[in-house]
Enzyme design. Structure first.
Site, PDB file in Angstrom:
ATOM      1  N   ARG B  52       0.813  -1.209   0.000  1.00 30.11           N
ATOM      2  CA  ARG B  52       0.000   0.000   0.000  1.00 30.11           C
ATOM      3  C   ARG B  52       0.862   1.282   0.000  1.00 30.11           C
ATOM      4  O   ARG B  52       0.701   2.151  -0.834  1.00 30.11           O
ATOM      5  CB  ARG B  52      -0.862  -0.033   1.261  1.00 30.11           C
ATOM      6  CG  ARG B  52      -1.987   0.916   1.322  1.00 30.11           C
ATOM      7  CD  ARG B  52      -2.706   0.703   2.647  1.00 30.11           C
ATOM      8  NE  ARG B  52      -3.397  -0.569   2.702  1.00 30.11           N
ATOM      9  CZ  ARG B  52      -4.651  -0.743   2.283  1.00 30.11           C
ATOM     10  NH1 ARG B  52      -5.325   0.269   1.789  1.00 30.11           N
ATOM     11  NH2 ARG B  52      -5.222  -1.918   2.358  1.00 30.11           N
ATOM     12  N   THR B  53       1.769   1.362   0.954  1.00 29.38           N
ATOM     13  CA  THR B  53       2.608   2.553   1.077  1.00 29.38           C
ATOM     14  C   THR B  53       3.552   2.699  -0.119  1.00 29.38           C
ATOM     15  O   THR B  53       3.756   3.782  -0.652  1.00 29.38           O
ATOM     16  CB  THR B  53       3.425   2.482   2.386  1.00 29.38           C
ATOM     17  OG1 THR B  53       2.529   2.278   3.474  1.00 29.38           O
ATOM     18  CG2 THR B  53       4.209   3.756   2.620  1.00 29.38           C
ATOM     19  N   LYS B  81      22.866  -9.791   2.058  1.00 28.92           N
ATOM     20  CA  LYS B  81      24.248 -10.301   2.056  1.00 28.92           C
ATOM     21  C   LYS B  81      25.031  -9.750   3.247  1.00 28.92           C
ATOM     22  O   LYS B  81      26.245  -9.880   3.305  1.00 28.92           O
ATOM     23  CB  LYS B  81      24.954  -9.891   0.758  1.00 28.92           C
ATOM     24  CG  LYS B  81      24.375 -10.534  -0.486  1.00 28.92           C
ATOM     25  CD  LYS B  81      25.089  -9.977  -1.727  1.00 28.92           C
ATOM     26  CE  LYS B  81      24.330 -10.296  -2.988  1.00 28.92           C
ATOM     27  NZ  LYS B  81      24.652  -9.316  -4.046  1.00 28.92           N
ATOM     28  N   ARG B 102      11.353   2.213   3.954  1.00 31.91           N
ATOM     29  CA  ARG B 102      10.638   1.507   5.009  1.00 31.91           C
ATOM     30  C   ARG B 102      11.547   0.418   5.548  1.00 31.91           C
ATOM     31  O   ARG B 102      12.256  -0.251   4.789  1.00 31.91           O
ATOM     32  CB  ARG B 102       9.359   0.881   4.483  1.00 31.91           C
ATOM     33  CG  ARG B 102       8.549   0.258   5.602  1.00 31.91           C
ATOM     34  CD  ARG B 102       7.197  -0.119   5.091  1.00 31.91           C
ATOM     35  NE  ARG B 102       6.327  -0.605   6.137  1.00 31.91           N
ATOM     36  CZ  ARG B 102       5.256   0.034   6.555  1.00 31.91           C
ATOM     37  NH1 ARG B 102       4.962   1.210   6.057  1.00 31.91           N
ATOM     38  NH2 ARG B 102       4.479  -0.493   7.466  1.00 31.91           N
ATOM     39  N   HIS B 131       5.490   6.911  11.278  1.00 33.77           N
ATOM     40  CA  HIS B 131       5.009   6.773   9.910  1.00 33.77           C
ATOM     41  C   HIS B 131       4.456   8.135   9.490  1.00 33.77           C
ATOM     42  O   HIS B 131       3.251   8.326   9.371  1.00 33.77           O
ATOM     43  CB  HIS B 131       3.930   5.688   9.859  1.00 33.77           C
ATOM     44  CG  HIS B 131       3.566   5.248   8.471  1.00 33.77           C
ATOM     45  ND1 HIS B 131       4.261   5.651   7.358  1.00 33.77           N
ATOM     46  CD2 HIS B 131       2.577   4.440   8.017  1.00 33.77           C
ATOM     47  CE1 HIS B 131       3.705   5.095   6.283  1.00 33.77           C
ATOM     48  NE2 HIS B 131       2.683   4.360   6.665  1.00 33.77           N
TER      49      HIS B 131
END
Ligand SMILES: [Zn+2]
Lengths: 141, 307
Positions: B52-53, B81, B102, B131
């Protein structure tokens, strides 16, 4: 009574809570100091019952942020020519850099190395700090 | 000076206002902005998935004529890695003009921003911590319909204890004059004291009765109640239907009360409410994209600054 002579120059950390002198000695890495250092424990005090005391005959400066964090009620006496030149009462520092650790398992600092990790004082009563990254609370112990 | 958006209150109310105005202008005339970011590249760095974001950010950049590179999951990135976050970001800074990031760890975006010299970072969520573009989305929606923030009464309902979007929204709304809060939740999920301490005691009330509280609200902000917050399944079942918004409760509300929800919902809003014109939670996503467009332009120095 053991006779510990007065120092000519240097620092006297007074009013250390009884039993905390050794911890302070270690936290400040005084074992690495080449100048004379004296740790006295269990001295009788009119206000504290018993107290500890540290004398350092040196020109060195201490890290007063660390000292304030570990022992916020200690008095630092600056000695010059055998006389007390200045006296300073320590306070909890508002910002602490690179001393505390964040215990929040979800915090980025648990997995990534951070340089000069800052903590901000939020509650002077309980000496509680918050992590600049995740806002989790922590205390020095 | 290089700016980032890491926490909702990193920007002043004046800067927020500049963003809202710019978003309004884009909304009115999107084609005028369809190539303002031509030649600009956004890094879309999703160390944990959030479709969504991510779609909102990527749509925003494409609609400004810019382009996007990145990844949608840390499993395909170099961190898999064992590369450090700061090294990844410092490398990306050589390629991209701006980044939306994010990460599952709290404080990750703040840490990354400290290494940046040219690339603004937008925090698209750092674990359960911050957020800020969700808060911006909520505010944009309120401002669009109400025209202002001052003197509004906002009810927030649901999991007030752990709801990060609610905590941020309350802090952001508290910066405006005369805003009143009504905290609606079961006792187990009350607003934490630290947030209440930031408010004037006259500016909020606490209740567990949605039906009673709904009458006086200008805005009702609903939120999810998550199963994993409860000690037992029994507790969850007992409380989950505690505050379900339905037609019957909506009938008690003002004609111009707005219903917001950060989505996705579980069952706290009955689908029968969706058709009510006061329910704007699906429109919220659209405002989310436009405010992200404004934010990208602002951070790239392409508009919104005191115009
Ligand atoms: Zn932390």
């Amino acid at each position: 009574m053991i006779n510990v002579s007065k120092i000519k120059k240097g620092l006297v950390l007074d009013h250390i809570e009884h039993g905390k002198g050794k911890m302070l000695y270690q936290a400040l890495h005084l074992d690495e100091v080449e100048d004379p250092v004296v740790l006295m424990q269990g001295i009788s005090s009119t206000t504290m019952g018993k107290k500890d005391l540290i004398k350092i005959e040196t020109d060195l400066e201490l890290d007063y942020t660390v000292l304030g964090l570990i022992a916020p009620h200690v008095t630092v006496n600056f000695i010059k020519d055998g006389q007390r030149a200045r006296k300073m009462r320590l306070e909890l520092p508002e910002v602490v850099e690179g001393v505390l650790k964040c215990h929040n398992p979800r915090c980025i600092t648990g997995v990534e190395h951070v340089h000069k990790h800052k903590f901000y004082l939020v509650d002077p009563e309980t000496a509680t700090y918050i992590c600049e990254y995740c806002d989790a609370k922590t205390r020095y112990e | 000076m290089l700016r980032h958006l890491i926490q909702p209150l990193d920007f002043t109310t004046e800067e927020f206002e500049q963003l809202f105005r710019l978003a309004d202008q884009i909304l009115e005339n999107p084609s005028a902005y369809s190539d303002v970011c031509k030649g600009k590249l956004m890094a879309s760095l999703f160390f944990e998935p959030s479709t969504r974001t991510r779609l909102s950010f990527e749509s925003a950049m494409y609609r400004l004529g810019g382009q996007v590179v990145g990844f949608a999951d840390a499993k395909v990135s170099s961190t898999a890695k064992g590369e450090s976050l700061s090294d990844t970001l410092r490398t990306v800074e050589n390629y991209c003009d701006i980044a939306a990031m994010r990460h599952p760890k709290e404080g990750a975006a703040l840490l990354a921003s400290k290494y940046m010299t040219t690339m603004p970072i937008i925090n698209a969520g750092d674990g359960g911590h911050q957020h800020p573009t969700q808060t911006l989305t909520d505010l944009t929606t309120i401002r669009h319909y109400k025209g202002h923030f001052d003197h509004l009464t906002i009810g927030v309902c649901g999991d007030l204890k752990f709801g990060r979007t609610i905590h941020s929204l309350v802090r952001a709304m508290n910066r405006y004059d005369g805003v009143k809060f009504v905290f609606i939740s079961p006792d187990e999920l009350k607003m934490p004291q630290v947030f209440l301490d930031e408010l004037d005691p006259q500016d909020y009330t606490e209740t567990s009765n949605l039906k009673e509280a709904i009458k006086d609200l200008d805005i009702l902000y609903m939120s999810r109640v998550q199963r994993e917050r409860f000690v037992s399944e029994e507790e969850y079942l007992r409380l989950k239907d505690f505050f379900i918004l339905d037609k019957e409760k909506m009938a008690l509300a003002r004609k111009d009360m707005l219903v917001l929800h950060p989505l996705p919902r579980v069952n706290e809003i009955h689908p029968e409410v969706d058709a009510d014109p006061r329910a704007v939670y699906f429109q919220q996503a659209r405002f989310g994209m436009y405010i992200r467009m404004a934010l990208i332009m602002f951070l790239l120095g392409l508009g919104g600054q005191n115009d």
